[in-house]
Design a protein around this motif. Structure first.
Motif, PDB file in Angstrom:
ATOM      1  N   UNK A  34       0.830  -1.207   0.000  1.00  0.00           N
ATOM      2  CA  UNK A  34       0.000   0.000   0.000  1.00  0.00           C
ATOM      3  C   UNK A  34       0.864   1.256   0.000  1.00  0.00           C
ATOM      4  N   UNK A  35       1.902   1.266   0.806  1.00  0.00           N
ATOM      5  CA  UNK A  35       2.767   2.459   0.854  1.00  0.00           C
ATOM      6  C   UNK A  35       3.366   2.761  -0.509  1.00  0.00           C
ATOM      7  N   UNK A  36       3.877   1.749  -1.172  1.00  0.00           N
ATOM      8  CA  UNK A  36       4.497   1.983  -2.480  1.00  0.00           C
ATOM      9  C   UNK A  36       3.467   2.436  -3.512  1.00  0.00           C
ATOM     10  N   UNK A  37       2.277   1.874  -3.465  1.00  0.00           N
ATOM     11  CA  UNK A  37       1.229   2.239  -4.425  1.00  0.00           C
ATOM     12  C   UNK A  37       0.820   3.693  -4.259  1.00  0.00           C
ATOM     13  N   UNK A  38       0.479   4.101  -3.060  1.00  0.00           N
ATOM     14  CA  UNK A  38      -0.032   5.464  -2.863  1.00  0.00           C
ATOM     15  C   UNK A  38       1.067   6.513  -3.041  1.00  0.00           C
ATOM     16  N   UNK A  39       2.297   6.141  -2.740  1.00  0.00           N
ATOM     17  CA  UNK A  39       3.394   7.072  -3.029  1.00  0.00           C
ATOM     18  C   UNK A  39       3.540   7.271  -4.536  1.00  0.00           C
ATOM     19  N   UNK A  40       3.406   6.192  -5.306  1.00  0.00           N
ATOM     20  CA  UNK A  40       3.538   6.294  -6.762  1.00  0.00           C
ATOM     21  C   UNK A  40       2.388   7.073  -7.384  1.00  0.00           C
ATOM     22  N   UNK A  41       1.177   6.890  -6.854  1.00  0.00           N
ATOM     23  CA  UNK A  41       0.002   7.515  -7.462  1.00  0.00           C
ATOM     24  C   UNK A  41      -0.126   8.985  -7.090  1.00  0.00           C
ATOM     25  N   UNK A  42       0.112   9.313  -5.809  1.00  0.00           N
ATOM     26  CA  UNK A  42      -0.146  10.677  -5.335  1.00  0.00           C
ATOM     27  C   UNK A  42       1.106  11.423  -4.875  1.00  0.00           C
ATOM     28  N   UNK A  43       2.274  10.794  -5.012  1.00  0.00           N
ATOM     29  CA  UNK A  43       3.534  11.432  -4.624  1.00  0.00           C
ATOM     30  C   UNK A  43       3.551  11.796  -3.143  1.00  0.00           C
ATOM     31  N   UNK A  44       2.940  10.932  -2.313  1.00  0.00           N
ATOM     32  CA  UNK A  44       2.972  11.155  -0.878  1.00  0.00           C
ATOM     33  C   UNK A  44       4.368  10.889  -0.315  1.00  0.00           C
ATOM     34  N   UNK A  45       4.706  11.583   0.753  1.00  0.00           N
ATOM     35  CA  UNK A  45       5.839  11.175   1.575  1.00  0.00           C
ATOM     36  C   UNK A  45       5.318  10.223   2.643  1.00  0.00           C
ATOM     37  N   UNK A  46       6.186   9.344   3.126  1.00  0.00           N
ATOM     38  CA  UNK A  46       5.818   8.300   4.076  1.00  0.00           C
ATOM     39  C   UNK A  46       6.611   8.499   5.355  1.00  0.00           C
ATOM     40  N   UNK A  47       5.915   8.679   6.461  1.00  0.00           N
ATOM     41  CA  UNK A  47       6.579   8.942   7.726  1.00  0.00           C
ATOM     42  C   UNK A  47       5.983   8.075   8.822  1.00  0.00           C
ATOM     43  N   UNK A  48       6.856   7.552   9.688  1.00  0.00           N
ATOM     44  CA  UNK A  48       6.390   6.802  10.838  1.00  0.00           C
ATOM     45  C   UNK A  48       5.836   7.725  11.902  1.00  0.00           C
ATOM     46  N   UNK A  49       5.273   7.128  12.946  1.00  0.00           N
ATOM     47  CA  UNK A  49       4.665   7.905  14.016  1.00  0.00           C
ATOM     48  C   UNK A  49       5.379   7.604  15.330  1.00  0.00           C
ATOM     49  N   UNK A  50       6.243   8.514  15.805  1.00  0.00           N
ATOM     50  CA  UNK A  50       6.956   8.252  17.059  1.00  0.00           C
ATOM     51  C   UNK A  50       6.043   8.200  18.271  1.00  0.00           C
ATOM     52  N   UNK A  51       4.822   8.734  18.145  1.00  0.00           N
ATOM     53  CA  UNK A  51       3.887   8.696  19.273  1.00  0.00           C
ATOM     54  C   UNK A  51       3.237   7.328  19.438  1.00  0.00           C
ATOM     55  N   UNK A  52       3.332   6.461  18.419  1.00  0.00           N
ATOM     56  CA  UNK A  52       2.754   5.114  18.503  1.00  0.00           C
ATOM     57  C   UNK A  52       3.797   4.100  18.033  1.00  0.00           C
ATOM     58  N   UNK A  53       4.873   3.923  18.800  1.00  0.00           N
ATOM     59  CA  UNK A  53       5.980   3.062  18.352  1.00  0.00           C
ATOM     60  C   UNK A  53       5.609   1.600  18.190  1.00  0.00           C
ATOM     61  N   UNK A  54       4.543   1.159  18.842  1.00  0.00           N
ATOM     62  CA  UNK A  54       4.166  -0.259  18.762  1.00  0.00           C
ATOM     63  C   UNK A  54       3.181  -0.543  17.632  1.00  0.00           C
ATOM     64  N   UNK A  55       2.743   0.501  16.942  1.00  0.00           N
ATOM     65  CA  UNK A  55       1.761   0.317  15.869  1.00  0.00           C
ATOM     66  C   UNK A  55       2.449   0.347  14.513  1.00  0.00           C
ATOM     67  N   UNK A  56       1.939  -0.432  13.568  1.00  0.00           N
ATOM     68  CA  UNK A  56       2.413  -0.382  12.185  1.00  0.00           C
ATOM     69  C   UNK A  56       1.616   0.711  11.487  1.00  0.00           C
ATOM     70  N   UNK A  57       2.061   1.959  11.654  1.00  0.00           N
ATOM     71  CA  UNK A  57       1.323   3.111  11.137  1.00  0.00           C
ATOM     72  C   UNK A  57       2.261   4.014  10.355  1.00  0.00           C
ATOM     73  N   UNK A  58       1.777   4.490   9.203  1.00  0.00           N
ATOM     74  CA  UNK A  58       2.543   5.388   8.345  1.00  0.00           C
ATOM     75  C   UNK A  58       1.704   6.601   8.001  1.00  0.00           C
ATOM     76  N   UNK A  59       2.222   7.795   8.314  1.00  0.00           N
ATOM     77  CA  UNK A  59       1.567   9.020   7.879  1.00  0.00           C
ATOM     78  C   UNK A  59       1.745   9.189   6.370  1.00  0.00           C
ATOM     79  N   UNK A  60       0.695   9.645   5.702  1.00  0.00           N
ATOM     80  CA  UNK A  60       0.760  10.015   4.292  1.00  0.00           C
ATOM     81  C   UNK A  60       0.667  11.532   4.205  1.00  0.00           C
ATOM     82  N   UNK A  61       1.628  12.153   3.533  1.00  0.00           N
ATOM     83  CA  UNK A  61       1.635  13.608   3.400  1.00  0.00           C
ATOM     84  C   UNK A  61       1.804  14.004   1.939  1.00  0.00           C
ATOM     85  N   UNK A  62       1.036  15.019   1.527  1.00  0.00           N
ATOM     86  CA  UNK A  62       1.156  15.561   0.179  1.00  0.00           C
ATOM     87  C   UNK A  62       2.543  16.190   0.008  1.00  0.00           C
ATOM     88  N   UNK A  63       2.934  16.480  -1.231  1.00  0.00           N
ATOM     89  CA  UNK A  63       4.239  17.107  -1.452  1.00  0.00           C
ATOM     90  C   UNK A  63       4.429  18.422  -0.703  1.00  0.00           C
TER      91      UNK A  63
END
Length: 256
Positions: A154-183
């Protein structure tokens, strides 16, 4: 600003709608829960109904096209300034086009796409219909997150389609969570990896003033709700409407 007066930048969640078996019952439920008013479209337009808050569009309701349908969910549409090009990019990135780009009168141009993990979403190129005209305020859309068993794909797909940046969440270190941000750095949502997820899909979170009071209204009007809980970004509750469509309501906290 919560008022939207121009088309949203590409990749922004811009509209959502729900197909249900009983439009009148749906209007009764969502009107009671969120205080929405409704503008019901003509029969020739399928009674597509605009949900309004202070006279401005916040979502859509429509009778489901399949009378035998048993599952219902909120459909999310991402803004694009070229629906055809974005749909083609999604195919090249490993997705599939479920509904080819088509004009919706003078309202805009739309397509339905399925990502490589099986989650479905729409594309919306605004015309006369900009999408949600109020966001990020009580009783309107706050955010969307994708739940999937395959977050890497999913991360690779949405980055390719919408040029999102992918960032982890230090506030939830135990979760598999990625922030999606526009350019431009604006956060549009995130990707939640969960190997136990039964169906991949984009979830919807509506902001409310008081989560506990909203839960009470849900239960009083034919829906079901999990008990509210507090997390680092605020207070949340999971909701199921009378037809089985799910969403969340939340009151942002200091970290939001």
């Amino acid at each position: 600003m919560s008022e939207v007066t121009t088309a949203q930048p590409p990749g922004t969640p811009t509209w959502l709608d729900l197909g249900i078996p009983d439009l009148d019952r749906a209007m009764g439920f969502y009107g009671a829960v969120f205080g929405w008013e409704f503008e019901v479209g003509p029969e020739e337009a399928g009674r597509y109904t605009q949900c309004l808050l202070r006279g401005r569009r916040v979502a859509g309701l429509m009778p489901h096209q399949d009378p035998d349908a048993t599952e219902f969910w909120w459909n999310l549409y991402f803004a694009t300034d070229d629906c055809d090009a974005t749909a083609a990019t999604a195919e090249r990135a490993g997705g599939s086009v479920v509904t080819a780009p088509t004009d919706v009168m003078d309202e805009g141009r739309m397509a339905i796409v399925r990502d490589p993990t099986g989650a479905q979403f729409g594309l919306w190129q605004a015309g006369a219909h900009l999408g949600c005209e109020l966001v990020n305020e009580p009783n309107a859309l706050l955010r969307n997150d994708l739940l999937t068993r395959d977050p890497a794909a999913a991360r690779e797909f949405y980055r390719a389609v919408f040029d999102y940046s992918l960032d982890g969440d230090p506030n939830m270190p135990d979760a598999d969570f990625t922030f999606l941000r526009r350019p431009d750095g604006h956060e549009i949502g995130g990707i939640v990896g969960d190997p136990s997820a039964e169906r991949p899909g984009w979830g919807t979170l509506f902001q409310v003033d008081d989560v506990d009071e909203t839960v009470r209204r849900v239960r009083d009007n034919g829906g079901t709700a999990a008990d509210p809980f507090d997390m680092v970004y605020g207070r949340l509750a999971g909701i199921t409407d009378p037809f089985g469509a799910t969403f969340q309501v939340g009151s942002p906290g200091a970290e939001a």
